[in-house]
Design a protein around this motif. Sequence first.
Motif, PDB file in Angstrom:
ATOM      1  N   ILE A  82       0.671  -1.398   0.107  1.00 29.41           N
ATOM      2  CA  ILE A  82       0.008   0.193  -0.045  1.00 29.41           C
ATOM      3  C   ILE A  82       0.932   1.034  -0.116  1.00 29.41           C
ATOM      4  CG2 ILE A  82      -1.682   1.471   1.253  1.00 29.41           C
ATOM      5  CD1 ILE A  82      -2.873  -1.393   2.386  1.00 29.41           C
ATOM      6  N   VAL A  83       1.823   1.236   0.978  1.00 30.79           N
ATOM      7  CA  VAL A  83       2.758   2.510   1.074  1.00 30.79           C
ATOM      8  C   VAL A  83       3.597   2.759  -0.310  1.00 30.79           C
ATOM      9  CG1 VAL A  83       4.837   3.376   2.235  1.00 30.79           C
ATOM     10  CG2 VAL A  83       2.967   2.300   3.468  1.00 30.79           C
ATOM     11  N   LEU A  84       4.099   1.639  -0.708  1.00 32.17           N
ATOM     12  CA  LEU A  84       4.907   1.780  -2.246  1.00 32.17           C
ATOM     13  C   LEU A  84       4.224   2.235  -3.341  1.00 32.17           C
ATOM     14  CD1 LEU A  84       7.447  -0.925  -1.594  1.00 32.17           C
ATOM     15  CD2 LEU A  84       7.760   1.213  -1.260  1.00 32.17           C
ATOM     16  N   SER A  85       2.833   1.683  -3.426  1.00 31.40           N
ATOM     17  CA  SER A  85       1.890   1.895  -4.478  1.00 31.40           C
ATOM     18  C   SER A  85       1.619   3.472  -4.332  1.00 31.40           C
ATOM     19  CB  SER A  85       0.640   1.056  -4.564  1.00 31.40           C
ATOM     20  OG  SER A  85       0.997  -0.359  -4.593  1.00 31.40           O
ATOM     21  N   ALA A  86       1.289   3.996  -3.111  1.00 27.69           N
ATOM     22  CA  ALA A  86       0.829   5.267  -3.101  1.00 27.69           C
ATOM     23  C   ALA A  86       2.090   6.325  -3.359  1.00 27.69           C
ATOM     24  CB  ALA A  86       0.553   5.650  -1.586  1.00 27.69           C
ATOM     25  N   ALA A  87       3.175   5.568  -3.242  1.00 30.06           N
ATOM     26  CA  ALA A  87       4.651   6.489  -3.540  1.00 30.06           C
ATOM     27  C   ALA A  87       4.710   6.525  -5.135  1.00 30.06           C
ATOM     28  CB  ALA A  87       5.495   6.073  -2.678  1.00 30.06           C
ATOM     29  N   ALA A  88       4.429   5.583  -5.598  1.00 29.74           N
ATOM     30  CA  ALA A  88       4.515   5.370  -7.123  1.00 29.74           C
ATOM     31  C   ALA A  88       3.292   6.198  -7.748  1.00 29.74           C
ATOM     32  CB  ALA A  88       4.162   3.862  -7.331  1.00 29.74           C
ATOM     33  N   MET A  89       1.966   6.464  -7.074  1.00 35.98           N
ATOM     34  CA  MET A  89       1.052   7.057  -7.827  1.00 35.98           C
ATOM     35  C   MET A  89       0.972   8.562  -7.664  1.00 35.98           C
ATOM     36  SD  MET A  89      -1.990   4.243  -7.757  1.00 35.98           S
ATOM     37  CE  MET A  89      -2.435   4.286  -6.039  1.00 35.98           C
ATOM     38  N   VAL A  90       1.494   9.089  -6.686  1.00 34.40           N
ATOM     39  CA  VAL A  90       1.471  10.546  -6.311  1.00 34.40           C
ATOM     40  C   VAL A  90       2.521  11.480  -6.899  1.00 34.40           C
ATOM     41  CG1 VAL A  90       1.018  12.141  -4.371  1.00 34.40           C
ATOM     42  CG2 VAL A  90      -0.161   9.853  -4.350  1.00 34.40           C
ATOM     43  N   LYS A  91       2.174  12.405  -7.499  1.00 39.66           N
ATOM     44  CA  LYS A  91       3.408  13.036  -8.122  1.00 39.66           C
ATOM     45  C   LYS A  91       3.952  13.865  -7.226  1.00 39.66           C
ATOM     46  CE  LYS A  91       2.033  13.508 -12.912  1.00 39.66           C
ATOM     47  NZ  LYS A  91       1.354  14.478 -14.016  1.00 39.66           N
ATOM     48  N   VAL A  92       3.427  14.312  -6.022  1.00 43.14           N
ATOM     49  CA  VAL A  92       4.244  15.104  -5.065  1.00 43.14           C
ATOM     50  C   VAL A  92       5.361  14.713  -4.407  1.00 43.14           C
ATOM     51  CG1 VAL A  92       2.986  14.346  -3.148  1.00 43.14           C
ATOM     52  CG2 VAL A  92       3.516  16.824  -2.983  1.00 43.14           C
ATOM     53  N   ILE A  93       5.383  13.090  -4.458  1.00 40.94           N
ATOM     54  CA  ILE A  93       6.664  12.601  -3.962  1.00 40.94           C
ATOM     55  C   ILE A  93       7.516  12.670  -5.141  1.00 40.94           C
ATOM     56  CG2 ILE A  93       7.718  10.387  -3.366  1.00 40.94           C
ATOM     57  CD1 ILE A  93       5.012   9.638  -2.291  1.00 40.94           C
ATOM     58  N   PRO A  94       8.602  13.310  -4.928  1.00 43.00           N
ATOM     59  CA  PRO A  94       9.888  13.341  -5.881  1.00 43.00           C
ATOM     60  C   PRO A  94      10.233  12.159  -6.626  1.00 43.00           C
ATOM     61  CG  PRO A  94      10.588  14.662  -3.793  1.00 43.00           C
ATOM     62  CD  PRO A  94       9.392  13.819  -3.532  1.00 43.00           C
TER      63      PRO A  94
ATOM     64  N   LYS B  84      11.763   6.461  -7.232  1.00 41.76           N
ATOM     65  CA  LYS B  84      12.616   5.334  -7.726  1.00 41.76           C
ATOM     66  C   LYS B  84      13.265   4.653  -6.659  1.00 41.76           C
ATOM     67  CE  LYS B  84      15.188   4.680 -11.852  1.00 41.76           C
ATOM     68  NZ  LYS B  84      16.236   5.373 -13.053  1.00 41.76           N
ATOM     69  N   ALA B  85      13.881   5.020  -5.705  1.00 47.00           N
ATOM     70  CA  ALA B  85      14.649   4.321  -4.830  1.00 47.00           C
ATOM     71  C   ALA B  85      13.461   3.545  -3.817  1.00 47.00           C
ATOM     72  CB  ALA B  85      15.246   5.524  -3.763  1.00 47.00           C
ATOM     73  N   SER B  86      12.354   4.076  -3.669  1.00 43.11           N
ATOM     74  CA  SER B  86      11.259   3.365  -2.874  1.00 43.11           C
ATOM     75  C   SER B  86      11.099   2.172  -3.715  1.00 43.11           C
ATOM     76  CB  SER B  86      10.279   3.943  -2.326  1.00 43.11           C
ATOM     77  OG  SER B  86       9.510   4.663  -3.527  1.00 43.11           O
ATOM     78  N   HIS B  87      10.682   2.407  -4.868  1.00 44.09           N
ATOM     79  CA  HIS B  87      10.180   1.291  -5.904  1.00 44.09           C
ATOM     80  C   HIS B  87      11.034   0.014  -5.857  1.00 44.09           C
ATOM     81  CE1 HIS B  87       6.527   0.945  -8.430  1.00 44.09           C
ATOM     82  NE2 HIS B  87       7.428   0.328  -9.297  1.00 44.09           N
TER      83      HIS B  87
ATOM     84  N   ALA C 216      28.387   7.786  -7.841  1.00 44.42           N
ATOM     85  CA  ALA C 216      27.593   6.514  -7.571  1.00 44.42           C
ATOM     86  C   ALA C 216      25.983   6.779  -7.226  1.00 44.42           C
ATOM     87  CB  ALA C 216      28.118   6.132  -6.169  1.00 44.42           C
ATOM     88  N   ARG C 217      25.161   6.064  -7.630  1.00 38.77           N
ATOM     89  CA  ARG C 217      23.948   5.759  -7.185  1.00 38.77           C
ATOM     90  C   ARG C 217      23.319   7.130  -7.900  1.00 38.77           C
ATOM     91  NH1 ARG C 217      26.117   4.729  -2.450  1.00 38.77           N
ATOM     92  NH2 ARG C 217      25.667   6.756  -1.709  1.00 38.77           N
ATOM     93  N   ALA C 218      23.708   7.396  -9.094  1.00 36.97           N
ATOM     94  CA  ALA C 218      23.074   8.672  -9.761  1.00 36.97           C
ATOM     95  C   ALA C 218      21.815   8.130 -10.721  1.00 36.97           C
ATOM     96  CB  ALA C 218      23.839   9.279 -10.880  1.00 36.97           C
TER      97      ALA C 218
END
Length: 444
Positions: free
Chosen positions: A114-126, A131-134, A228-230
């Motif tokens: 649920i948390v990761l899906s919300a992060a993927a769907m909401v543009k307000v999250i940079p 990408k890191a959370s996904h 690194a991690r760019a």
Amino acid sequence: MNKKTLLMAVTFALAHIAIVAPFVPLANILPAGFGALSMSSMALTLILAARWRIVDRIMGGPDKSYGAHRWLGFFALGGALAHWASASSVGAGVLPVLAETGEEVGNIAATGLIVLSAAAMVKVIPYHLWKASHMLMGPVFLLAAYHTFFVASPLAVGAAPWTLMAVVSVVGLIAWGQTLLRKVAPTRLVTVEQATPFDGGVDVTLRSETALPAFQPGQFATIAHNCARAEAHPFTIAGGDETSRRFVIRSAGDWTEQFVNSVKPGDQFRLGRGVGRFLPQGDGARKEQLWVAGGVGITPFLAALGRMQPDNGARVTLIYCIRSTETAGVLNDIERHADRLPQLDLIVLSDGRNEGLNPDRLSDIVRAMSQDAQVYLCGPEGLKNMVTQVWETIGMTGRVHSERFDFRGAFGLTDLIYIGKPVLDAARDLAARAKGSSHAPTRS
């Protein structure tokens, strides 16, 4: 969602219920079916995200893979929520001592999804945080797999659905591992050879000291800072030779804005290989084609024109829609190709001269083409939708080719307003009818 997509979605969901139905008690069919739907959807999202070449080829390109990835994400979330709400422990489980932890782990997996899906769907999250959370979807899937096989379940070990879920889980985990390996896959160190700014963007050429992997006109490659991690961002290749790649990049977000404003000769970046299935045909054996580009969407066609040689083959009509000559950073290059290629008909339409493309003008152009001509579209969604609609209305039989680069597909405030508008309109209409009926005269 069109009717065909809706039918496919319903069929996909019902298939999971049908698969488990013969193997569980009646009361457990829906919970088990929803759980299977969520697990297989998560596994398929990981497979698509792994970017296996054969999968991208079957899907029709990386953009199509990510479109399916997004829909499968909705299925994974919806199936998990429905399973979470309706499932209950049944039986002792494969290992009774682990049954309780299997249930607890399932709750953690559902929460994480649920948390990761919300992060993927909401543009307000940079973008970079999303990408890191996904990347945590892999561990969430691992937890979901643990839940599936160790929780107390009415599904017998070795039954067809159980075996299918085991295979799906293994393949999904292999795909996740492949995605992690791709993060350390070799990229090429390139140096900015030339950076020519234009209004809102930059025309940049990157040079490598060694030969770069070959590319086909229309493909895209990723560019990342040399650290690194760019973050790696995809851009369509506008041209290049064995050791160089050209890109025309417009400012459209935080990363591209910083790139456009700061890039200069001598800067170093990491460059990925060319990928994608959007391939305008420029050889002599081509069919008649219509190319429609909006703004920076000209880049795949610029690469194709760079490879084309003068011939007497089928006609290629290029409609180039621009805001103004100042924002069209490669207009001179396109016009130069038009002068040297007799098979190319170039139509430049500038909003600054009130020459926007409209359905009537496009219809006149399309009707003059052979019915089996093919169309290649690259630009804003509105432009692509208009061309596709005109193409279908006239009855053209040639294929419509396009790519969509919004891999995240998140929702902003305006999207939520757009989605909610029909509901609000319906509520207002219902309220108005109710008010009207309350004042209606009563028959005696």
